[in-house]
Design a protein around this motif. Structure first.
Motif, PDB file in Angstrom:
ATOM      1  N   SER A  34      18.417 -12.658  29.428  1.00  0.00           N
ATOM      2  CA  SER A  34      17.034 -13.646  29.191  1.00  0.00           C
ATOM      3  C   SER A  34      18.085 -14.222  28.328  1.00  0.00           C
ATOM      4  N   THR A  74      20.381 -16.845  30.787  1.00  0.00           N
ATOM      5  CA  THR A  74      19.727 -17.040  31.824  1.00  0.00           C
ATOM      6  C   THR A  74      19.632 -18.676  30.973  1.00  0.00           C
ATOM      7  N   GLU A  75      19.057 -17.803  29.817  1.00  0.00           N
ATOM      8  CA  GLU A  75      18.445 -19.299  28.735  1.00  0.00           C
ATOM      9  C   GLU A  75      19.399 -20.236  28.523  1.00  0.00           C
ATOM     10  N   ASN A  77      20.026 -22.341  32.189  1.00  0.00           N
ATOM     11  CA  ASN A  77      18.938 -22.738  32.255  1.00  0.00           C
ATOM     12  C   ASN A  77      18.870 -24.290  31.217  1.00  0.00           C
ATOM     13  N   ILE A 107      13.113 -22.116  28.009  1.00  0.00           N
ATOM     14  CA  ILE A 107      12.153 -21.180  28.668  1.00  0.00           C
ATOM     15  C   ILE A 107      11.661 -21.145  26.951  1.00  0.00           C
ATOM     16  N   LYS A 158       8.174 -18.649  27.205  1.00  0.00           N
ATOM     17  CA  LYS A 158       7.772 -17.268  27.085  1.00  0.00           C
ATOM     18  C   LYS A 158       8.179 -17.143  28.833  1.00  0.00           C
ATOM     19  N   ILE A 159       8.371 -16.248  28.900  1.00  0.00           N
ATOM     20  CA  ILE A 159       8.821 -14.604  30.076  1.00  0.00           C
ATOM     21  C   ILE A 159       7.653 -13.747  29.783  1.00  0.00           C
ATOM     22  N   LEU A 211       6.227 -10.453  31.981  1.00  0.00           N
ATOM     23  CA  LEU A 211       7.071  -9.026  32.741  1.00  0.00           C
ATOM     24  C   LEU A 211       5.396  -8.602  32.925  1.00  0.00           C
ATOM     25  N   THR A 244       4.702 -10.017  27.460  1.00  0.00           N
ATOM     26  CA  THR A 244       4.742 -10.895  27.059  1.00  0.00           C
ATOM     27  C   THR A 244       6.588 -11.240  26.373  1.00  0.00           C
ATOM     28  N   TYR A 245       7.803 -11.976  26.659  1.00  0.00           N
ATOM     29  CA  TYR A 245       8.456 -12.170  25.917  1.00  0.00           C
ATOM     30  C   TYR A 245       8.306 -13.527  25.099  1.00  0.00           C
ATOM     31  N   ASN A 246       8.298 -14.261  24.091  1.00  0.00           N
ATOM     32  CA  ASN A 246       8.362 -15.479  23.563  1.00  0.00           C
ATOM     33  C   ASN A 246       9.715 -16.336  23.211  1.00  0.00           C
ATOM     34  N   ASN A 247       9.967 -17.554  23.049  1.00  0.00           N
ATOM     35  CA  ASN A 247      11.574 -17.697  22.639  1.00  0.00           C
ATOM     36  C   ASN A 247      11.246 -18.768  21.211  1.00  0.00           C
TER      37      ASN A 247
END
Length: 123
Positions: free
Chosen positions: A90, A93-94, A97, A105, A107-108, A110, A119-122
């Motif tokens: 991630s 990818t961030e 991106n 990014i 928030k992701i 799954l 939930t993954y918060n940046n």
């Protein structure tokens, strides 16, 4: 084993019909097992273990050990074919991106097939 299946259903907070849907079996199959009319076959047990990888097979079959196994760190293959953890992926990818379109990014989420999510918060 029916008691352990019922205990797992209660633990997951799902109805017997939901379990049947998740396992792609008829509701009557689950009903008959929980009512003691039938015993679960190898096919149903295999489906439970595939759909719910956290479920401890030894516990399900014998009652020994913990119902839930510790989650093992999963790895995904990156663009070069090497294994890396989702956390590392991630971040890479961030970064890519951000370089591609000047966006980051935020928030992701799954979604898992058992109805749970992470939930993954940046931040």
């Amino acid at each position: 084993m029916k008691e352990r299946i019922q205990k797992f259903i209660d633990y997951k907070g799902i109805a017997a019909g939901e379990l049947a849907s998740l396992l792609e079996v008829q509701r009557s199959n689950i009903s008959h097992i929980l009512n003691g009319r039938n015993k679960p076959g190898a096919s149903l047990i295999e489906k439970m273990l595939v759909v719910f990888p956290e479920l401890n097979a030894r516990w399900l079959l014998t009652g020994e050990g913990n119902m839930i196994e510790k989650a093992q760190e999963q790895f995904v293959k990156n663009e070069t074919g090497q294994k890396e953890s989702p956390q590392k992926r991630s971040k890479s990818t961030e970064s890519s991106n951000h370089l591609l379109n000047n966006k980051q990014i935020d928030k992701i989420v799954l979604l898992y097939n058992d109805g749970t999510f992470v939930t993954y918060n940046n931040k």
